[in-house]
Design a protein around this motif. Structure first.
Motif, PDB file in Angstrom:
ATOM      1  N   ILE A 178       9.305  -8.556 -50.591  1.00 23.14           N
ATOM      2  CA  ILE A 178       9.447  -9.292 -51.624  1.00 23.14           C
ATOM      3  C   ILE A 178       9.957 -10.656 -51.425  1.00 23.14           C
ATOM      4  O   ILE A 178      10.741 -10.978 -50.670  1.00 23.14           O
ATOM      5  CB  ILE A 178      10.395  -8.554 -52.666  1.00 23.14           C
ATOM      6  N   ARG A 179       9.245 -11.537 -51.840  1.00 28.27           N
ATOM      7  CA  ARG A 179       9.853 -13.174 -51.677  1.00 28.27           C
ATOM      8  C   ARG A 179      10.030 -13.358 -53.198  1.00 28.27           C
ATOM      9  O   ARG A 179       9.025 -13.994 -54.087  1.00 28.27           O
ATOM     10  CB  ARG A 179       8.906 -13.981 -50.946  1.00 28.27           C
ATOM     11  N   ILE A 219      18.393  -7.709 -54.099  1.00 24.33           N
ATOM     12  CA  ILE A 219      17.074  -7.574 -53.604  1.00 24.33           C
ATOM     13  C   ILE A 219      17.097  -8.139 -52.048  1.00 24.33           C
ATOM     14  O   ILE A 219      16.516  -7.781 -51.246  1.00 24.33           O
ATOM     15  CB  ILE A 219      16.014  -8.527 -54.343  1.00 24.33           C
ATOM     16  N   SER A 220      18.160  -8.997 -51.804  1.00 23.94           N
ATOM     17  CA  SER A 220      18.285  -9.797 -50.755  1.00 23.94           C
ATOM     18  C   SER A 220      18.990  -8.750 -49.552  1.00 23.94           C
ATOM     19  O   SER A 220      18.505  -8.520 -48.372  1.00 23.94           O
ATOM     20  CB  SER A 220      19.218 -10.978 -50.727  1.00 23.94           C
ATOM     21  N   GLY A 263      24.837 -15.914 -50.009  1.00 22.95           N
ATOM     22  CA  GLY A 263      23.479 -16.158 -48.853  1.00 22.95           C
ATOM     23  C   GLY A 263      22.277 -16.548 -50.172  1.00 22.95           C
ATOM     24  O   GLY A 263      21.174 -16.431 -49.328  1.00 22.95           O
ATOM     25  N   ILE A 264      22.385 -16.698 -51.147  1.00 19.74           N
ATOM     26  CA  ILE A 264      21.231 -16.915 -51.954  1.00 19.74           C
ATOM     27  C   ILE A 264      20.797 -18.293 -52.156  1.00 19.74           C
ATOM     28  O   ILE A 264      21.797 -19.063 -52.611  1.00 19.74           O
ATOM     29  CB  ILE A 264      21.362 -16.314 -53.334  1.00 19.74           C
ATOM     30  N   LYS A 265      19.767 -18.843 -51.731  1.00 14.49           N
ATOM     31  CA  LYS A 265      19.230 -20.193 -52.068  1.00 14.49           C
ATOM     32  C   LYS A 265      19.363 -20.432 -53.541  1.00 14.49           C
ATOM     33  O   LYS A 265      18.622 -19.764 -54.154  1.00 14.49           O
ATOM     34  CB  LYS A 265      18.127 -20.568 -51.056  1.00 14.49           C
ATOM     35  N   HIS A 266      19.997 -21.683 -53.994  1.00 12.41           N
ATOM     36  CA  HIS A 266      19.670 -21.984 -55.406  1.00 12.41           C
ATOM     37  C   HIS A 266      18.855 -23.346 -55.403  1.00 12.41           C
ATOM     38  O   HIS A 266      19.301 -24.324 -54.496  1.00 12.41           O
ATOM     39  CB  HIS A 266      21.047 -22.405 -55.933  1.00 12.41           C
ATOM     40  N   LEU A 267      18.128 -23.463 -56.162  1.00 11.51           N
ATOM     41  CA  LEU A 267      17.042 -24.903 -56.283  1.00 11.51           C
ATOM     42  C   LEU A 267      17.255 -25.307 -57.813  1.00 11.51           C
ATOM     43  O   LEU A 267      17.137 -24.742 -58.735  1.00 11.51           O
ATOM     44  CB  LEU A 267      15.660 -24.448 -56.136  1.00 11.51           C
ATOM     45  N   LYS A 268      18.084 -26.735 -57.830  1.00 13.64           N
ATOM     46  CA  LYS A 268      18.161 -27.137 -59.116  1.00 13.64           C
ATOM     47  C   LYS A 268      17.107 -28.092 -59.640  1.00 13.64           C
ATOM     48  O   LYS A 268      16.656 -29.059 -59.095  1.00 13.64           O
ATOM     49  CB  LYS A 268      19.679 -28.158 -59.024  1.00 13.64           C
ATOM     50  N   ILE A 269      16.670 -27.572 -60.747  1.00 11.57           N
ATOM     51  CA  ILE A 269      15.731 -28.203 -61.729  1.00 11.57           C
ATOM     52  C   ILE A 269      15.763 -28.014 -63.137  1.00 11.57           C
ATOM     53  O   ILE A 269      16.502 -26.912 -63.321  1.00 11.57           O
ATOM     54  CB  ILE A 269      14.150 -27.685 -61.140  1.00 11.57           C
TER      55      ILE A 269
END
Length: 375
Positions: free
Chosen positions: A5-6, A30-31, A54-60
């Motif tokens: 899973i991605r 899930i990670s 360790g979870i990547k966050h993307l700000k949009i």
């Protein structure tokens, strides 16, 4: 076929609330199972907590309801999907739902969560709400939500999975808390020590019903209790209105606003009753499950998902909306309950949460849903 899973979860912000808490729990779960997990939002105070796991966050700007921003977010999400090799997008709110749908359509599998049934009073709002139902699979956080969205948005029943929110029983459990910790907590928040504590948890906002509950406090004919209103108090206008109402009712000797506190586990542990007074049906009711997991008796209005959470309870603890006499009757019954009965109810409540509303169960069922989509 590689079923790794991605995952990209999309939600408006990462501030306080059950929606945000659920997203972080799923991202971490899930990670830990050896998969890739990312979260996109407009940011908030929980971003640091997410990244520490360790979870990547993307700000949009997926919080925006502006049609032009929603349209722009489609291409932004498409780039993220391509660059990060995402194979499942999970949208948790109405605002980003349409962006996620068009960004993922014919490319990857999609999931959404209805955290409530969401009312509408015009066709535009109905279309806006229905975006979540466009995904390949839909999660409803209770049977109440499932039944409402089938009726309101004509979503096929076989497309919907009911997955309850999860409570962390490593935190909320029946274990005794160190007396020094309790004493320090009571001193910090100036908690009374000679009275039964009625806890009313929830954001300080009109739909949670704090002001309506003052009518109960005004009419209850006993002086051996004290009520604390605990929860996010960013809504300053409502907080001030509640404060003035307490003063106008002359209830300073019966209740107090604590606002946000740093350890809900301790607050639950020192409470004798927990009240959920929401004026509108809630999709789940996390504080009900947390309190039950701590072995605390709960009284709630009999609407939304509350009856599902209080399934094991006597009907006397499921109150018709704003029925002041019945609320008072239930409070009196709990405060007068023999200790043996309280212990029996505490164990029964904890076991019911363990069986139905744990983080582990939520992660397991969500993980299985993702895997089945990738087959």
């Amino acid at each position: 076929m590689n079923n790794s899973i991605r995952l990209l979860q999309v939600l408006p912000t990462l501030n306080s609330g059950g929606l945000e808490r659920g997203a972080i729990d799923i991202a971490e779960g899930i990670s830990k199972l050896g998969n890739i997990s990312l979260v996109a939002s407009n940011g908030g105070r929980l971003v640091n907590q997410l990244e520490q796991k360790g979870i990547k966050h993307l700000k949009i700007p997926v919080h925006s309801k502006n049609p032009f921003t929603i349209y722009k977010n489609i291409s932004v999400l498409k780039k993220i999907i391509a660059n990060e090799k995402i194979n499942i997008i999970h949208t948790r709110s109405r605002a980003p739902a349409w962006s996620s749908y068009f960004a993922s359509k014919k490319l990857i599998r999609s999931v959404s969560t209805y955290h409530n049934a969401y009312n509408y009073n015009n066709n535009f709002k109905k279309i806006y709400n229905a975006g979540l139902g466009k995904m390949d699979k839909v999660i409803a956080i209770s049977n109440f939500v499932k039944n409402k969205i089938i009726k309101s948005y004509n979503i096929p029943e076989n497309k919907i999975d009911v997955i309850y929110r999860g409570i962390d029983q490593k935190i909320f459990n029946l274990e005794e808390i160190n007396r020094d910790i309790i004493q320090s907590f009571k001193q910090k928040y100036k908690i009374v020590s000679d009275k039964n504590i009625v806890l009313f948890p929830g954001r300080l906002t009109s739909w949670k019903g704090q002001i309506e509950f003052l009518e109960v406090l005004k009419k209850i004919e006993r002086n051996d209790f004290f009520c604390y209103f605990v929860g996010d108090n960013k809504n300053t206008s409502y907080s001030q209105k509640l404060f003035k109402s307490i003063k106008n009712y002359n209830l300073e000797n019966k209740c107090k606003i604590l606002g946000n506190i740093d350890d809900m586990k301790v607050m639950y542990s020192i409470s004798n009753i927990v009240v959920n007074g929401s004026q509108y049906p809630e999709g789940f009711g996390r504080v009900i499950a947390e309190a039950m997991s701590m072995g605390k008796p709960v009284i709630a209005y009999n609407h939304g998902a509350a009856p599902e959470l209080l399934e094991i309870y006597n009907d006397k603890f499921k109150i018709p909306l704003n029925d002041c006499p019945k609320m008072i009757e239930s409070i009196n019954e709990i405060l007068n309950m023999p200790e043996d009965s309280k212990k029996e109810l505490a164990l029964k409540s904890y076991e019911f949460v363990k069986k139905n509303f744990t983080i582990e169960d939520m992660i397991s069922k969500t993980f299985n849903l993702y895997q089945n989509l990738l087959k």
